[in-house]
Design a protein around this motif. Structure first.
Motif: not given
Length: 87
Positions: A9-23
């Motif tokens: 089961k995939h958690s709704p807390l999963a996310q992508s974070i992008t900073r300074d052009g890096k993800t």
């Protein structure tokens, strides 16, 4: 009648974070035994490079560079990862 639980089961807390052009993608999955699995996936590094075609023509292309240690990996001597299993 209920459908059986499907794992992982995939958690709704999963996310992508992008900073300074890096993800970085942070994936969180339930393991089916009451615990959670955390996976951090770095995005491939994308660079614009000059490349030379078989015809000799030069052009600019985006290339993607694997962003993990490669010391323990087997080299693909042909350079063609699509044909790595061809003998």
């Amino acid at each position: 009648m209920t459908e059986p639980d499907q794992f992982p089961k995939h958690s709704p807390l999963a996310q992508s974070i992008t900073r300074d052009g890096k993800t970085v993608s942070v994936e969180i999955y339930e393991d089916g035994e009451g615990g959670w699995l955390l996976e951090v996936v770095d995005e491939y590094v994308r660079e614009e490079k000059e490349v030379v075609l078989n015809s000799g023509e030069m052009l600019i292309a985006w290339i993607y560079i694997y962003n993990r240690p490669t010391g323990a990996l087997e080299e693909i001597s042909s350079g063609d990862f699509l044909r790595v299993n061809d003998i």
